[in-house]
Scaffold this motif. Structure first.
Motif, PDB file in Angstrom:
ATOM      1  N   VAL A   1      37.578 184.942   3.404  1.00 33.50           N
ATOM      2  CA  VAL A   1      38.939 185.482   3.374  1.00 33.50           C
ATOM      3  C   VAL A   1      39.900 184.340   3.041  1.00 33.50           C
ATOM      4  CG1 VAL A   1      40.737 186.662   4.666  1.00 33.50           C
ATOM      5  CG2 VAL A   1      38.338 187.166   5.143  1.00 33.50           C
ATOM      6  N   GLU A   2      40.436 184.379   1.815  1.00 32.16           N
ATOM      7  CA  GLU A   2      41.331 183.327   1.359  1.00 32.16           C
ATOM      8  C   GLU A   2      42.694 183.913   1.010  1.00 32.16           C
ATOM      9  OE1 GLU A   2      39.433 181.315  -1.879  1.00 32.16           O
ATOM     10  OE2 GLU A   2      37.914 180.415  -0.590  1.00 32.16           O
TER      11      GLU A   2
ATOM     12  N   ASP B   1      52.571 173.739  -6.016  1.00 33.21           N
ATOM     13  CA  ASP B   1      53.260 173.916  -4.738  1.00 33.21           C
ATOM     14  C   ASP B   1      52.565 174.930  -3.844  1.00 33.21           C
ATOM     15  OD1 ASP B   1      55.217 172.075  -5.318  1.00 33.21           O
ATOM     16  OD2 ASP B   1      56.603 173.561  -6.156  1.00 33.21           O
ATOM     17  N   ASP B   2      51.384 175.408  -4.258  1.00 32.72           N
ATOM     18  CA  ASP B   2      50.649 176.407  -3.488  1.00 32.72           C
ATOM     19  C   ASP B   2      49.462 175.773  -2.781  1.00 32.72           C
ATOM     20  OD1 ASP B   2      52.386 178.259  -4.494  1.00 32.72           O
ATOM     21  OD2 ASP B   2      51.003 179.064  -5.979  1.00 32.72           O
ATOM     22  N   VAL B   3      49.071 176.404  -1.682  1.00 37.15           N
ATOM     23  CA  VAL B   3      47.895 175.996  -0.923  1.00 37.15           C
ATOM     24  C   VAL B   3      47.049 177.249  -0.706  1.00 37.15           C
ATOM     25  CG1 VAL B   3      47.079 175.006   1.245  1.00 37.15           C
ATOM     26  CG2 VAL B   3      49.228 174.231   0.281  1.00 37.15           C
ATOM     27  N   VAL B   4      45.767 177.147  -0.981  1.00 42.54           N
ATOM     28  CA  VAL B   4      44.850 178.264  -0.718  1.00 42.54           C
ATOM     29  C   VAL B   4      44.202 177.985   0.625  1.00 42.54           C
ATOM     30  CG1 VAL B   4      42.822 179.527  -1.506  1.00 42.54           C
ATOM     31  CG2 VAL B   4      44.445 178.617  -3.178  1.00 42.54           C
TER      32      VAL B   4
ATOM     33  N   VAL C   1      42.320 174.436   4.700  1.00 41.59           N
ATOM     34  CA  VAL C   1      42.747 174.279   3.315  1.00 41.59           C
ATOM     35  C   VAL C   1      41.515 174.293   2.418  1.00 41.59           C
ATOM     36  CG1 VAL C   1      43.892 172.757   1.670  1.00 41.59           C
ATOM     37  CG2 VAL C   1      44.770 172.945   3.999  1.00 41.59           C
ATOM     38  N   VAL C   2      41.531 175.159   1.390  1.00 45.89           N
ATOM     39  CA  VAL C   2      40.424 175.268   0.450  1.00 45.89           C
ATOM     40  C   VAL C   2      40.779 174.570  -0.859  1.00 45.89           C
ATOM     41  CG1 VAL C   2      38.994 176.871  -0.868  1.00 45.89           C
ATOM     42  CG2 VAL C   2      39.637 177.412   1.468  1.00 45.89           C
TER      43      VAL C   2
END
Length: 121
Positions: A76-77, A66-69, A60-61
């Motif tokens: 590479v994300e 409600d989003d996760v990067v 997890v970056v």
């Protein structure tokens, strides 16, 4: 004296018992799993290793609503929905109470089938 077959409680009792059994065996455990999953998804923080529901491993970056990067590889994300996170992975070094498996060698084979090695005679 009234016949037993006309008792309304006697006719609905099996149906009531069936609903109670379904609740305790199916509905309640499923709700508990859903609550644990939502709690895990809400407790995500940057730097945590996760596995998505599709089996993709990433770190997890960032978290945005409600989003996760997720970072799949250095540089590479990708952006995922929190619901796609299947579980949080714990590093092997953090697991406590797990003993390492040791192999026993050097014992004589008695021929009684108690040899734990994989060699065949």
């Amino acid at each position: 004296m009234a016949p037993v077959g006309n008792n309304p409680l006697g006719t609905f009792l099996p149906l009531i018992l069936l609903v109670v059994v379904f609740y305790f065996l199916l509905i309640r455990p499923q709700r508990k799993r859903q609550q644990e999953q939502v709690q895990m998804q809400n407790s995500l923080t940057p730097g945590v290793r996760v596995m998505t529901t599709t089996g993709l491993f990433a770190t997890v970056v960032a978290l945005e609503d409600d989003d996760v990067v997720l970072e799949l590889a250095p540089g590479v994300e990708t952006r995922w929905v929190k619901g796609a996170i299947g579980r949080v992975l714990t590093p092997v070094g953090d697991v406590t109470g797990v003993e390492t498996e040791e192999t026993v060698t050097g014992g004589p084979d008695t021929g009684n089938g108690d040899d734990t090695s994989t060699k065949q005679s």
